[in-house]
Design an enzyme around this catalytic site. Structure first.
Site, mmCIF file in Angstrom:
data_model
loop_
_atom_site.group_PDB
_atom_site.id
_atom_site.type_symbol
_atom_site.label_atom_id
_atom_site.label_comp_id
_atom_site.label_asym_id
_atom_site.label_seq_id
_atom_site.Cartn_x
_atom_site.Cartn_y
_atom_site.Cartn_z
ATOM 1 N N HIS A 180 0.891 -1.249 -0.067
ATOM 2 C CA HIS A 180 0.086 0.057 0.131
ATOM 3 C C HIS A 180 0.890 1.302 -0.016
ATOM 4 O O HIS A 180 0.971 2.258 1.072
ATOM 5 C CB HIS A 180 -0.911 -0.070 1.289
ATOM 6 C CG HIS A 180 -2.443 0.648 1.144
ATOM 7 N ND1 HIS A 180 -2.304 1.922 0.801
ATOM 8 C CD2 HIS A 180 -3.387 0.232 1.356
ATOM 9 C CE1 HIS A 180 -3.688 2.393 0.728
ATOM 10 N NE2 HIS A 180 -4.363 1.440 0.924
ATOM 11 N N GLU A 308 -2.112 0.696 -5.445
ATOM 12 C CA GLU A 308 -2.126 -0.760 -5.013
ATOM 13 C C GLU A 308 -2.293 -1.903 -6.149
ATOM 14 O O GLU A 308 -3.409 -1.931 -6.620
ATOM 15 C CB GLU A 308 -3.222 -0.893 -3.850
ATOM 16 C CG GLU A 308 -3.316 0.019 -2.755
ATOM 17 C CD GLU A 308 -4.551 0.457 -2.100
ATOM 18 O OE1 GLU A 308 -5.029 -0.450 -1.764
ATOM 19 O OE2 GLU A 308 -4.867 1.537 -2.411
#
Length: 344
Positions: A180, A308
Site C-alpha cells: 500500500h 495498490e
C-alpha cells in the site's frame, strides 16, 4: 557493482524488536524495509548529491500506529474489500473478519500489516534483496489454510525496486497481496499540486456505497477517471467534483499485466522524475489521501497518492475479475516493479 546493506533495530512493538533493513545501490539510491507489516519505509534517490524521497515513511512505530492508513505496508492475504466478508472455494463457504462496515478490508484485523516478519539479506551480481517470511496459521487470521509467505524487496543498479509476494498453503485459500505504497514525487511534497498520474486502462470498477465492487466495469472515456494521458491529480480531482461531486479518488482500474509495458506511472509536473509501475496482475487501486493531517484530509487537501497493484478487488466473488485461489502444492508469486527515472 557495490551494494550496501544495513540491519538495525528501528523500534519495538509489543515487546518485540522491529528491524529495519536498508539496501543501497552504487548510485546511492536507498530503500528501507521494516520487519513489522512488511513496511516499505524509504525510497530515496540521489539527484546531483541531493537526496529526494519518493514515498512516505515515518520515524517510529508509535507514529505508524497513530497514522494508520496502512502506510506503505504489505497487505494480505487479500488486498481490498471482500463483500460481506465471505466467499466460496469449491462450494465451501468461508466467513472472514468483518473489519469495516459489512465487508472485510485488507486481510482483516490480523492481516500482513499487523505481523512482525523474520528477515534476511540476499545478494547477487546486479541486485540486492531483503526477504521477509512468516508462517501464518489459519487460526491467526481466520482464513482457510496455513500460509507460508515470503515478501522479497529487491533493489538493482538500474534504480528499480521490485516487491515479490510468494504464498504456499496446505489447504485452498485466497492470496491477493500488495504493498500500500503512498507516493509524492514532487519537490516540496506539501500537496499533490504538482503530482501527475498516468494509468493505462479503459475501465474502472463500479462500487456500491461501501466501496465494494458491484461486478460492473465502467468506461473511463471522457470522464475524470481517464488517466490514459498524464493528468495532474488536482486537475483530475476538480473534474471529478464537477462531474459527480466526488471528493477523492479511491478507485480500482482494470489493467493489462505486462513485464514490458507499465500499467501506470507517477511523476512531477516540473518534469524532473517519474516512476513506472509494472505488474503481473490485472488491477490497480489508486487512492488520494493526507494521512498525516486530519484537518487537511477533511478539507480534501491531499499530499499522498497510493497505488495498490493487485488482482481486481473482490475477485473471489466475481468470476471475470481473476483467480486468487491458492492451492496446496502450487505456490504462487506475484510481483510489482517500480522503475525510477530521472528526467532532467
Amino acid at each position: 557493482m557495490i551494494f550496501e546493506t544495513k540491519k538495525e533495530v528501528f523500534d519495538q512493538i509489543d515487546g518485540q524488536d522491529v528491524i529495519r533493513y536498508t539496501l543501497v545501490n552504487d548510485q546511492q539510491t536507498r530503500i528501507s524495509v521494516l520487519s513489522y507489516g512488511g513496511t516499505w519505509q524509504e525510497f530515496v534517490v540521489n539527484e546531483d548529491g541531493v537526496e529526494h524521497s519518493l514515498i512516505w515513511g515515518l520515524d517510529s512505530m508509535a507514529d505508524y500506529q497513530r497514522v494508520g492508513y496502512c502506510l506503505c505496508q504489505s497487505i494480505g492475504r487479500v488486498a481490498g474489500r471482500i463483500g460481506g466478508a465471505k466467499f466460496k472455494i469449491d462450494d465451501q463457504e468461508y466467513q472472514v473478519e468483518m473489519n469495516e462496515q459489512t465487508h472485510s478490508l485488507h486481510g482483516g484485523d490480523h492481516g500482513f500489516n499487523t505481523l512482525n516478519f523474520d528477515g534476511k539479506f540476499s545478494e547477487d551480481n546486479d541486485q540486492v534483496s531483503v526477504i521477509l517470511s512468516k508462517h501464518i496459521k489459519a487460526s491467526d487470521d481466520n482464513y482457510p489454510g496455513n500460509l507460508d509467505v515470503e515478501i522479497k524487496f529487491t533493489l538493482d543498479n538500474q534504480n528499480e525496486v521490485s516487491i515479490s509476494f510468494t504464498g504456499d498453503t496446505d489447504a485452498a485459500t485466497l492470496f491477493n497481496p500488495t504493498n500500500h505504497v503512498y507516493w509524492n514525487t514532487t519537490d516540496d511534497r506539501t500537496s499533490l499540486a504538482k503530482q501527475w498520474l498516468q494509468i493505462s486502462s479503459t475501465a474502472h470498477l463500479e462500487f456500491d456505497e461501501e466501496k465494494v465492487p458491484t461486478g460492473k466495469k465502467l468506461s473511463v472515456k471522457a470522464t475524470a477517471y481517464d488517466f490514459n494521458q498524464e493528468q495532474p491529480i488536482e486537475d483530475a480531482l476538480k473534474q471529478l467534483n464537477a462531474e459527480n461531486g466526488g471528493i477523492e479518488f479511491d478507485d480500482a482500474y482494470e489493467v493489462n499485466p505486462s513485464e514490458t509495458t507499465p500499467i501506470a506511472m507517477v511523476g512531477d509536473t516540473d518534469g524532473k522524475r517519474r516512476v513506472k509501475l509494472y505488474s503481473d496482475r490485472n488491477g490497480l487501486v489508486v487512492f488520494t489521501a493526507n494521512p498525516f493531517d486530519s484537518d487537511q484530509e477533511a478539507a480534501h487537501e491531499y499530499n499522498a497518492l497510493a497505488t495498490e497493484a493487485q488482482t481486481l478487488p473482490d475477485a473471489i466473488n466475481h468470476s471475470d475479475f481473476g483467480d486468487i485461489v491458492l492451492r496446496p502444492g502450487k505456490p504462487v508469486t506475484n510481483t510489482i516493479r517500480y522503475q525510477y527515472e530521472r528526467l532532467n
